[in-house]
Motif scaffolding. Structure first.
Motif, PDB file in Angstrom:
ATOM      1  N   ASN A  64       0.821  -1.201   0.000  1.00  0.00           N
ATOM      2  CA  ASN A  64       0.000   0.000   0.000  1.00  0.00           C
ATOM      3  C   ASN A  64       0.866   1.268   0.000  1.00  0.00           C
ATOM      4  O   ASN A  64       2.084   1.188  -0.143  1.00  0.00           O
ATOM      5  CB  ASN A  64      -1.029  -0.026   1.142  1.00  0.00           C
ATOM      6  N   GLU A  65       0.253   2.403   0.147  1.00  0.00           N
ATOM      7  CA  GLU A  65       0.948   3.685  -0.004  1.00  0.00           C
ATOM      8  C   GLU A  65       2.157   3.802   0.902  1.00  0.00           C
ATOM      9  O   GLU A  65       3.152   4.423   0.547  1.00  0.00           O
ATOM     10  CB  GLU A  65       0.002   4.860   0.277  1.00  0.00           C
ATOM     11  N   THR A  66       2.068   3.222   2.082  1.00  0.00           N
ATOM     12  CA  THR A  66       3.189   3.361   3.013  1.00  0.00           C
ATOM     13  C   THR A  66       4.279   2.317   2.758  1.00  0.00           C
ATOM     14  O   THR A  66       5.335   2.364   3.374  1.00  0.00           O
ATOM     15  CB  THR A  66       2.704   3.234   4.476  1.00  0.00           C
ATOM     16  N   GLU A  68       3.697  -1.027   2.967  1.00  0.00           N
ATOM     17  CA  GLU A  68       3.474  -2.256   3.724  1.00  0.00           C
ATOM     18  C   GLU A  68       2.809  -3.337   2.874  1.00  0.00           C
ATOM     19  O   GLU A  68       1.964  -3.047   2.034  1.00  0.00           O
ATOM     20  CB  GLU A  68       2.592  -1.950   4.942  1.00  0.00           C
ATOM     21  N   VAL A  69       3.186  -4.572   3.140  1.00  0.00           N
ATOM     22  CA  VAL A  69       2.586  -5.704   2.440  1.00  0.00           C
ATOM     23  C   VAL A  69       1.140  -5.835   2.881  1.00  0.00           C
ATOM     24  O   VAL A  69       0.839  -5.746   4.067  1.00  0.00           O
ATOM     25  CB  VAL A  69       3.345  -7.007   2.775  1.00  0.00           C
ATOM     26  N   GLN A  70       0.269  -6.004   1.938  1.00  0.00           N
ATOM     27  CA  GLN A  70      -1.137  -6.153   2.308  1.00  0.00           C
ATOM     28  C   GLN A  70      -1.836  -7.127   1.373  1.00  0.00           C
ATOM     29  O   GLN A  70      -1.335  -7.449   0.299  1.00  0.00           O
ATOM     30  CB  GLN A  70      -1.837  -4.800   2.266  1.00  0.00           C
TER      31      GLN A  70
HETATM   32  C1  LIG Z   1      -0.990  -0.300   4.914  1.00  0.00           C
HETATM   33  O1  LIG Z   1      -1.244  -1.654   5.296  1.00  0.00           O
HETATM   34  C2  LIG Z   1      -1.033  -1.926   6.651  1.00  0.00           C
HETATM   35  C3  LIG Z   1      -1.196  -3.401   6.849  1.00  0.00           C
HETATM   36  O2  LIG Z   1      -2.409  -3.878   6.325  1.00  0.00           O
HETATM   37  C4  LIG Z   1      -1.961  -1.085   7.493  1.00  0.00           C
HETATM   38  O3  LIG Z   1      -1.719  -1.330   8.858  1.00  0.00           O
HETATM   39  C5  LIG Z   1      -1.744   0.394   7.186  1.00  0.00           C
HETATM   40  O4  LIG Z   1      -2.660   1.180   7.879  1.00  0.00           O
HETATM   41  C6  LIG Z   1      -1.884   0.632   5.679  1.00  0.00           C
HETATM   42  N1  LIG Z   1      -1.578   2.004   5.393  1.00  0.00           N
HETATM   43  C7  LIG Z   1      -2.249   2.717   4.507  1.00  0.00           C
HETATM   44  C8  LIG Z   1      -1.830   4.134   4.328  1.00  0.00           C
HETATM   45  O5  LIG Z   1      -3.171   2.268   3.860  1.00  0.00           O
END
Ligand SMILES: *[C@@H]1O[C@H](CO)[C@@H](O)[C@H](O)[C@H]1NC(C)=O
Ligand SMILES: *[C@@H]1O[C@H](CO)[C@@H](O)[C@H](O)[C@H]1NC(C)=O
Ligand SMILES: *[C@@H]1O[C@H](CO)[C@@H](O)[C@H](O)[C@H]1NC(C)=O
Length: 469
Positions: A64-66, A68-70
């Motif tokens: 995602n934008e930051t 992080e694996v999602q």
């Molecule tokens: C990115 O994904 C992580 C893990 O699912 C989540 O905790 C975080 O809030 C997300 N950040 C954004 C900006 O969507």
């Protein structure tokens, strides 16, 4: 494989024999293939775990934008429990389970590019990756980096190596596998996009692929993965990456098990002839220019099948349709190259495209062609099939309980597995997951009683009572 097939196989293998070698057989599983129709739907537990050393999950993972694996397909991976089911497949010969990030999905590759080029995001990525792997009990990651992509920038080449360096440190500390899938073509533009020595140095495995989803949209008929040939060939890819990377054991030969289809122009069927575009959409996979082998193989009688001895791959035509695919002969030729070049193994991409149910003969016949060359045939004889079909469920599917809209079950290899929606939700038969009661059609003309609910007495005892335990 049924018991009869096993016996049959046993008889054949006594004669052929096969030495066990230390090869890796990666089985890429496109979880999204569950969206295919009818007999082409593939559930995780269909996969023959005896013929894979590594299972690699594709579809539904992203960043995602930051950084992080999602999980991007919550519906399939979480709600339907596919990720959990797949992660439980570390049985038989499957030693490790990986998941895939990247690939051609527009948004995904763009976001991944942002991650590799930003050190803050990279650090977020490494951190979240180790948590993600632990949470889902996965053993590694495959980064699908088919450069150059439409919107790749020159600095991506360097950034990708920086990204891999950090990834390797994290992998060493947390003990996970790092694999990258690359476009193994040897044209100038593709080669210029990869720092081959650095990539090979930083990772455990490199999946050399020749196929590209967009090929069917090109103006020429093209093979998925020709062994020889001027424009792209497995032989050239293996030679180039072996020489430049200095570690052939890390190289994994990607074998496409799916089919690419084209519409011919004026019925000129020689590879390289002009194409009018992708082949027709087919009923099960419903994607122009694409077909699974299992969808196509029952109809082979209607196709004219040819083998191109120069490129060492088959192709077939029917009317103005033209398809590229693999068969036992083409795979066997590739396996010889793999062994002679002392590569680390092969990647079956993707096993859901194979004839997994044996509609046209042996189950997983293409994967078997790989396994026959690289695996230990004896393991097929000593392990028993995982599930014994009992006949309760005629076909694999998700159904709502006949009596109770809150209950639903899954038919898997003839067994029923029951689940219950949380209070206030009914199972939606169409969408196949639990939704708020008032949004789901439920013609329950009986009264459900569950343990813990108020008891009835003789006066108010409903005649249409159904007790659920
Ligand atoms: C990115 O994904 C992580 C893990 O699912 C989540 O905790 C975080 O809030 C997300 N950040 C954004 C900006 O969507
Ligand atoms: C797929 O299955 C559905 C429902 O069982 C059936 O109506 C349909 O005709 C089948 N489609 C094909 C292409 O066989
Ligand atoms: C890198 O990513 C961080 C966090 O997402 C962001 O705040 C920062 O502006 C980015 N840096 C650049 C140069 O884009």
């Amino acid at each position: 494989m049924g018991p009869l097939n096993c016996v049959l196989a046993a008889m054949i293998f006594m004669i052929c024999g096969s030495a066990a070698e230390d090869y890796n057989i990666f089985c890429q599983y496109d979880v999204g293939s569950i969206a295919y129709k009818n007999e082409s739907q593939v559930y995780p537990w269909y996969i023959d775990t005896r013929m894979c050393t590594h299972l690699v999950l594709g579809h539904g993972f992203g960043v995602n934008e930051t950084g992080e694996v999602q999980i991007t397909d919550e519906f399939l991976l979480i709600k339907h429990g596919f990720l959990k089911s797949a992660a439980e497949l570390k049985i038989d010969n499957v030693k490790k389970i990986l998941f895939t990030l990247g690939g051609w999905a527009d948004g995904e590759s763009r976001r991944l590019t942002q991650v590799i080029s930003n050190s803050t995001k990279r650090d977020e990525f490494y951190k979240s990756l180790t948590i993600f792997l632990r949470k889902w009990r996965l053993d590694g990651i495959q980064i699908d980096w088919r450069s150059p992509s439409q919107d790749s920038k020159p600095e991506d080449k360097k950034n990708f190596v920086t990204f891999l360096e950090g990834l390797r440190l994290s992998a060493q500390e947390h003990k996970f596998i790092v694999m990258v899938a690359v476009l193994g073509r040897t044209d100038k533009k593709t080669l210029a996009a990869y720092n081959i020595p650095a990539i090979v140095k930083e990772v455990d495995f490199v999946n050399l692929m020749l196929h590209e989803e967009r090929d069917a949209h090109s103006r020429k008929l093209g093979y998925n993965a020709p062994l020889y040939g001027p424009e792209k060939s497995m032989d050239a890819a293996v030679k180039h990456w072996s020489k430049a990377g200095h570690a052939p054991k890390k190289l994994i030969m990607g074998i496409p098990l799916f089919m690419t289809s084209y519409t011919m122009d004026k019925k000129k069927s020689t590879v390289g002839s002009p194409s009018k575009g992708p082949g027709k959409t087919t009923p099960y996979t419903r994607r122009p220019g694409f077909m699974t082998y299992n969808e196509w193989c029952p109809n082979t009688k209607k196709w004219a099948i040819n083998f191109d001895n120069k490129f060492m791959v088959p192709y077939a035509t029917q009317g103005d349709q033209w398809v590229s695919f693999e068969n036992g002969q083409s795979i066997s030729a590739k396996m010889n190259l793999l062994k002679n070049s002392k590569l680390g193994g092969a990647m079956a991409w993707t096993v859901d495209a194979d004839d997994f149910s044996g509609r046209c003969g042996q189950e997983f016949s293409l994967l078997f062609a790989i396994f026959e060359a690289l695996g230990d045939i004896k393991t097929l004889l000593t392990t028993t099939p995982k599930y014994e079909p009992s006949g309760l469920c005629p076909r694999d599917e998700w159904k709502r309980d006949h009596w109770d809209c809150r209950l639903y079950y899954e038919c898997r290899n003839g067994q029923r597995y029951y689940y219950e929606c949380i209070k206030g939700e009914f199972f939606d038969e169409k969408l196949k997951y639990c939704r708020p009661e008032h949004e789901v059609e439920c013609k329950q003309d009986f009264v459900i009683w569950r343990p813990g609910m108020p008891l009835y007495d003789m006066e108010n005892f409903p005649r249409n009572l159904k007790i659920v335990e």
